[in-house]
Design a protein around this motif. Structure first.
Motif, PDB file in Angstrom:
ATOM      1  N   LYS A 193       7.306   9.892   8.219  1.00  0.00           N
ATOM      2  CA  LYS A 193       6.051  10.302   7.586  1.00  0.00           C
ATOM      3  C   LYS A 193       6.117  10.067   6.081  1.00  0.00           C
ATOM      4  CE  LYS A 193       5.429  14.002  10.928  1.00  0.00           C
ATOM      5  NZ  LYS A 193       5.495  15.457  11.101  1.00  0.00           N
ATOM      6  N   GLY A 194       7.225   9.491   5.623  1.00  0.00           N
ATOM      7  CA  GLY A 194       7.403   9.253   4.198  1.00  0.00           C
ATOM      8  C   GLY A 194       7.851  10.495   3.454  1.00  0.00           C
ATOM      9  N   LEU A 195       8.374  11.458   4.186  1.00  0.00           N
ATOM     10  CA  LEU A 195       8.784  12.727   3.589  1.00  0.00           C
ATOM     11  C   LEU A 195      10.296  12.906   3.703  1.00  0.00           C
ATOM     12  CD1 LEU A 195       6.042  14.944   5.258  1.00  0.00           C
ATOM     13  CD2 LEU A 195       5.992  13.970   2.951  1.00  0.00           C
ATOM     14  N   ILE A 196      10.851  13.643   2.756  1.00  0.00           N
ATOM     15  CA  ILE A 196      12.269  14.010   2.834  1.00  0.00           C
ATOM     16  C   ILE A 196      12.424  15.457   2.381  1.00  0.00           C
ATOM     17  CG2 ILE A 196      13.302  11.708   2.694  1.00  0.00           C
ATOM     18  CD1 ILE A 196      13.616  12.105  -0.303  1.00  0.00           C
ATOM     19  N   GLU A 197      11.613  16.309   2.978  1.00  0.00           N
ATOM     20  CA  GLU A 197      11.600  17.716   2.606  1.00  0.00           C
ATOM     21  C   GLU A 197      12.921  18.385   2.960  1.00  0.00           C
ATOM     22  OE1 GLU A 197       9.049  18.707   0.854  1.00  0.00           O
ATOM     23  OE2 GLU A 197       8.044  16.805   1.191  1.00  0.00           O
ATOM     24  N   ASN A 198      13.424  19.210   2.066  1.00  0.00           N
ATOM     25  CA  ASN A 198      14.707  19.880   2.271  1.00  0.00           C
ATOM     26  C   ASN A 198      14.749  20.680   3.568  1.00  0.00           C
ATOM     27  OD1 ASN A 198      15.803  18.839  -0.066  1.00  0.00           O
ATOM     28  ND2 ASN A 198      15.288  20.619  -1.299  1.00  0.00           N
ATOM     29  N   GLU A 199      13.656  21.340   3.910  1.00  0.00           N
ATOM     30  CA  GLU A 199      13.673  22.179   5.106  1.00  0.00           C
ATOM     31  C   GLU A 199      13.767  21.366   6.395  1.00  0.00           C
ATOM     32  OE1 GLU A 199       9.322  21.810   3.789  1.00  0.00           O
ATOM     33  OE2 GLU A 199      11.172  22.341   2.808  1.00  0.00           O
ATOM     34  N   ASN A 200      13.564  20.061   6.319  1.00  0.00           N
ATOM     35  CA  ASN A 200      13.650  19.215   7.512  1.00  0.00           C
ATOM     36  C   ASN A 200      14.884  18.329   7.530  1.00  0.00           C
ATOM     37  OD1 ASN A 200      11.237  20.229   8.555  1.00  0.00           O
ATOM     38  ND2 ASN A 200      10.030  18.783   7.385  1.00  0.00           N
ATOM     39  N   LYS A 222       0.824  -1.218   0.000  1.00  0.00           N
ATOM     40  CA  LYS A 222       0.000   0.000   0.000  1.00  0.00           C
ATOM     41  C   LYS A 222       0.853   1.261   0.000  1.00  0.00           C
ATOM     42  CE  LYS A 222      -3.434   2.484   2.710  1.00  0.00           C
ATOM     43  NZ  LYS A 222      -4.100   2.580   3.995  1.00  0.00           N
ATOM     44  N   ASN A 223       2.000   1.230   0.661  1.00  0.00           N
ATOM     45  CA  ASN A 223       2.835   2.415   0.820  1.00  0.00           C
ATOM     46  C   ASN A 223       4.094   2.387  -0.038  1.00  0.00           C
ATOM     47  OD1 ASN A 223       1.478   3.982   3.128  1.00  0.00           O
ATOM     48  ND2 ASN A 223       1.499   1.876   3.840  1.00  0.00           N
ATOM     49  N   SER A 224       4.112   1.565  -1.035  1.00  0.00           N
ATOM     50  CA  SER A 224       5.297   1.444  -1.885  1.00  0.00           C
ATOM     51  C   SER A 224       5.481   2.678  -2.755  1.00  0.00           C
ATOM     52  CB  SER A 224       5.177   0.210  -2.784  1.00  0.00           C
ATOM     53  OG  SER A 224       4.167   0.416  -3.750  1.00  0.00           O
ATOM     54  N   ALA A 225       6.672   2.865  -3.246  1.00  0.00           N
ATOM     55  CA  ALA A 225       6.964   4.007  -4.129  1.00  0.00           C
ATOM     56  C   ALA A 225       6.092   3.958  -5.379  1.00  0.00           C
ATOM     57  CB  ALA A 225       8.442   4.010  -4.505  1.00  0.00           C
ATOM     58  N   GLU A 226       5.734   2.770  -5.821  1.00  0.00           N
ATOM     59  CA  GLU A 226       4.900   2.635  -7.023  1.00  0.00           C
ATOM     60  C   GLU A 226       3.519   3.257  -6.843  1.00  0.00           C
ATOM     61  OE1 GLU A 226       7.838  -0.764  -7.177  1.00  0.00           O
ATOM     62  OE2 GLU A 226       6.592   0.114  -5.645  1.00  0.00           O
ATOM     63  N   THR A 227       3.052   3.374  -5.607  1.00  0.00           N
ATOM     64  CA  THR A 227       1.729   3.932  -5.363  1.00  0.00           C
ATOM     65  C   THR A 227       1.789   5.351  -4.796  1.00  0.00           C
ATOM     66  OG1 THR A 227       1.611   3.025  -3.121  1.00  0.00           O
ATOM     67  CG2 THR A 227       0.762   1.643  -4.913  1.00  0.00           C
ATOM     68  N   SER A 228       2.972   5.858  -4.573  1.00  0.00           N
ATOM     69  CA  SER A 228       3.143   7.180  -3.970  1.00  0.00           C
ATOM     70  C   SER A 228       2.962   8.304  -4.989  1.00  0.00           C
ATOM     71  CB  SER A 228       4.544   7.285  -3.355  1.00  0.00           C
ATOM     72  OG  SER A 228       4.769   8.584  -2.843  1.00  0.00           O
ATOM     73  N   THR A 229       2.530   9.442  -4.496  1.00  0.00           N
ATOM     74  CA  THR A 229       2.441  10.633  -5.337  1.00  0.00           C
ATOM     75  C   THR A 229       3.594  11.597  -5.043  1.00  0.00           C
ATOM     76  OG1 THR A 229       1.020  11.734  -3.719  1.00  0.00           O
ATOM     77  CG2 THR A 229      -0.068  10.488  -5.494  1.00  0.00           C
ATOM     78  N   MET A 230       4.527  11.192  -4.202  1.00  0.00           N
ATOM     79  CA  MET A 230       5.651  12.054  -3.817  1.00  0.00           C
ATOM     80  C   MET A 230       6.708  12.073  -4.926  1.00  0.00           C
ATOM     81  SD  MET A 230       4.568  13.090  -0.931  1.00  0.00           S
ATOM     82  CE  MET A 230       5.980  14.000  -0.379  1.00  0.00           C
ATOM     83  N   GLN A 231       7.249  13.240  -5.191  1.00  0.00           N
ATOM     84  CA  GLN A 231       8.267  13.405  -6.228  1.00  0.00           C
ATOM     85  C   GLN A 231       9.490  12.529  -5.959  1.00  0.00           C
ATOM     86  OE1 GLN A 231       8.050  15.287  -9.088  1.00  0.00           O
ATOM     87  NE2 GLN A 231       9.990  14.407  -9.695  1.00  0.00           N
TER      88      GLN A 231
END
Length: 107
Positions: free
Chosen positions: A92-99, A28-37
């Motif tokens: 959270k599945g994020l790798i935002e530059n500001e964090n 369910k949480n794989s990169a193939e189903t993600s909308t994250m860049q």
């Protein structure tokens, strides 16, 4: 999930029900189903290679090429596989530059 007895040299076996739950979560949480860049970037850089770690992708290598090797050996980081040491929002599945922690935090 099909060979947890040999998980990077450890036995990570779990009961059948737990295995099914973890597998469902991973799918369910794989990169193939993600909308994250970043997920798209990682997938795009893998191509037909058999890669089991993000740090083996061309994308990861390109994004981390300017980080001194000593940072990954720092006791606060320990290795390239410890994403959370620098990416505070990775769970959270994020790798935002500001964090992303600054390299000076590890000196």
């Amino acid at each position: 999930m099909g060979d947890l007895e040999n998980h990077f040299g450890d036995d990570a076996s779990v009961d059948d029900e737990t295995n099914k739950e973890i597998l469902a979560f991973l799918v369910k949480n794989s990169a193939e189903t993600s909308t994250m860049q970043a997920s798209w970037n990682f997938l795009n850089s893998i191509g037909n290679k058999d890669i089991i770690a993000l740090s083996q992708t061309d994308y990861w290598k390109r994004k981390h090429k300017d980080i001194p090797k000593e940072i990954f050996e720092n006791p606060k980081v320990k290795s390239i596989s410890n994403c959370k040491a620098c990416h505070t929002d990775i769970e959270k599945g994020l790798i935002e530059n500001e964090n992303i922690k600054n390299i000076s935090d590890f000196k």
